[in-house]
Design an enzyme around this catalytic site. Structure first.
Site, PDB file in Angstrom:
ATOM      1  CG  HIS A 164       7.537  -3.881  -0.286  1.00 29.04           C
ATOM      2  ND1 HIS A 164       7.628  -4.932   0.605  1.00 29.04           N
ATOM      3  CD2 HIS A 164       6.436  -4.154  -1.038  1.00 29.04           C
ATOM      4  CE1 HIS A 164       6.651  -5.790   0.377  1.00 29.04           C
ATOM      5  NE2 HIS A 164       5.911  -5.341  -0.600  1.00 29.04           N
ATOM      6  CD  GLU A 206      10.825  -5.010   2.488  1.00 27.44           C
ATOM      7  OE1 GLU A 206      10.135  -5.100   1.450  1.00 27.44           O
ATOM      8  OE2 GLU A 206      10.338  -5.024   3.637  1.00 27.44           O
ATOM      9  CG  ASN A 246       6.744  -1.671   3.324  1.00 24.29           C
ATOM     10  OD1 ASN A 246       6.361  -1.885   2.177  1.00 24.29           O
ATOM     11  ND2 ASN A 246       7.559  -2.488   3.974  1.00 24.29           N
ATOM     12  CG  ASP A 261       9.105 -10.514  -4.924  1.00 18.18           C
ATOM     13  OD1 ASP A 261       8.324 -11.239  -5.543  1.00 18.18           O
ATOM     14  OD2 ASP A 261       8.717  -9.533  -4.253  1.00 18.18           O
TER      15      ASP A 261
HETATM   16  C1  F6R Z   1       5.063  -9.824  -4.686  1.00 17.32           C
HETATM   17  C2  F6R Z   1       5.739  -8.560  -4.458  1.00 17.32           C
HETATM   18  C3  F6R Z   1       5.257  -7.588  -3.451  1.00 17.32           C
HETATM   19  C4  F6R Z   1       3.804  -7.182  -3.707  1.00 17.32           C
HETATM   20  C5  F6R Z   1       3.322  -6.110  -2.750  1.00 17.32           C
HETATM   21  C6  F6R Z   1       1.839  -5.885  -2.860  1.00 17.32           C
HETATM   22  O1  F6R Z   1       5.753 -10.587  -5.651  1.00 17.32           O
HETATM   23  O2  F6R Z   1       6.728  -8.305  -5.078  1.00 17.32           O
HETATM   24  O3  F6R Z   1       6.082  -6.450  -3.473  1.00 17.32           O
HETATM   25  O4  F6R Z   1       3.684  -6.724  -5.019  1.00 17.32           O
HETATM   26  O5  F6R Z   1       3.615  -6.468  -1.437  1.00 17.32           O
HETATM   27  O6  F6R Z   1       1.163  -7.067  -2.548  1.00 17.32           O
HETATM   28  P1  F6R Z   1      -0.388  -7.251  -2.832  1.00 17.32           P
HETATM   29  O7  F6R Z   1      -0.551  -7.187  -4.311  1.00 17.32           O
HETATM   30  O8  F6R Z   1      -0.727  -8.614  -2.287  1.00 17.32           O
HETATM   31  O9  F6R Z   1      -1.078  -6.139  -2.140  1.00 17.32           O
END
Ligand code: F6R
Length: 241
Positions: free
Chosen positions: A138, A143, A136, A67
């Site tokens: 995701h 989302e 959340n 993403d």
């Molecule tokens: C990043 C992504 C996000 C993260 C998620 C957790 O490419 O796709 O969905 O995997 O927000 O983020 P961290 O690992 O920083 O807690």
């Protein structure tokens, strides 16, 4: 879904790196989709180290970025692209033609989704997708409330994502939309690996894995993934019964 719990973040990261290495050994031309973020950082460092130390041939592997923040340039250290290049793609000297990242600055952002969907199709589908979980629930920028039937798409970012996302940036940054691989592509991946670490993820992990599957917690899709693996450290698993 298969759940594994490791005592520490370090051991978790080692096992993630080993999963990726196994996928590469099994299929040297594998298509691997990777998340950015804090969770997989150590795994990627270990992956680079091990691939080099064991002289594993990874020259034919194709990498996809899961993403990107729309409107954030690849030179911005907070972008997913910057992270993936710095942690993994540059140290491994991956050929440009084997790297597939969303261009979040593209004028026609919808074309970026089409391009990515075509690449995945042409390369025979995703062999391994490695994802983290947001506060959340995701996955990527899928989302809360997103349909499980979507391929790559543009998402309006949830308030939690906009707020938590600030941790990647040195100054306050407007984060309103993201571009992401969709949950349909995650479901179709031959193997999907969800990672989490730390106490702060314990409550969302419990919701995602133990409560009823719902589109409001996108990561709960792992409950129905035929080849879904969930790797947790002890802390993030501490809410599970
Ligand atoms: C990043 C992504 C996000 C993260 C998620 C957790 O490419 O796709 O969905 O995997 O927000 O983020 P961290 O690992 O920083 O807690």
């Amino acid at each position: 879904m298969n759940l594994e719990i490791f005592d520490t973040y370090e051991i978790l990261s080692y096992n993630v790196a080993e999963q990726i290495i196994s996928a590469i050994i099994k299929k040297p031309e594998a298509l691997i989709c990777l998340a950015a973020g804090d969770t997989p950082k150590r795994s990627y460092e270990m992956l680079v180290q091990e691939l080099k130390a064991r002289k594993i041939d990874y020259g034919k592997v194709h990498f996809i970025g899961l993403d990107e923040w729309i409107g954030i340039s690849p030179e911005n250290p907070g972008s997913c692209q910057f992270f993936l290049r710095q942690t993994l793609l540059s140290p491994l000297e991956i050929n440009a033609e084997n790297i597939h990242l969303f261009n979040a600055m593209a004028e026609d952002i919808h074309k970026e989704c089409e391009k990515m969907d075509n690449i995945i199709e042409q390369l025979g589908g995703i062999d391994l997708i490695v994802v983290g979980i947001g506060m959340n629930g995701h996955i990527g920028f899928n989302e809360p409330g997103v349909s499980w039937n979507k391929n790559s798409h543009i998402a309006n970012l949830d308030e939690v994502t906009q707020k938590v996302g600030q941790k990647y940036f040195s100054t306050q940054t407007q984060l309103t939309q993201g571009i992401t691989i969709g949950l349909k592509q995650l479901l179709n991946a031959k193997t999907a690996l969800l990672l989490a670490n730390g106490l702060k993820k314990a409550s969302i992990i419990k919701k995602a894995l133990e409560e009823e599957m719902t589109e409001n917690i996108p990561a709960s899709i792992f409950q129905k993934h035929a080849n879904g693996l969930v790797f947790l450290d002890r802390e993030s698993s501490s809410g599970l019964s």
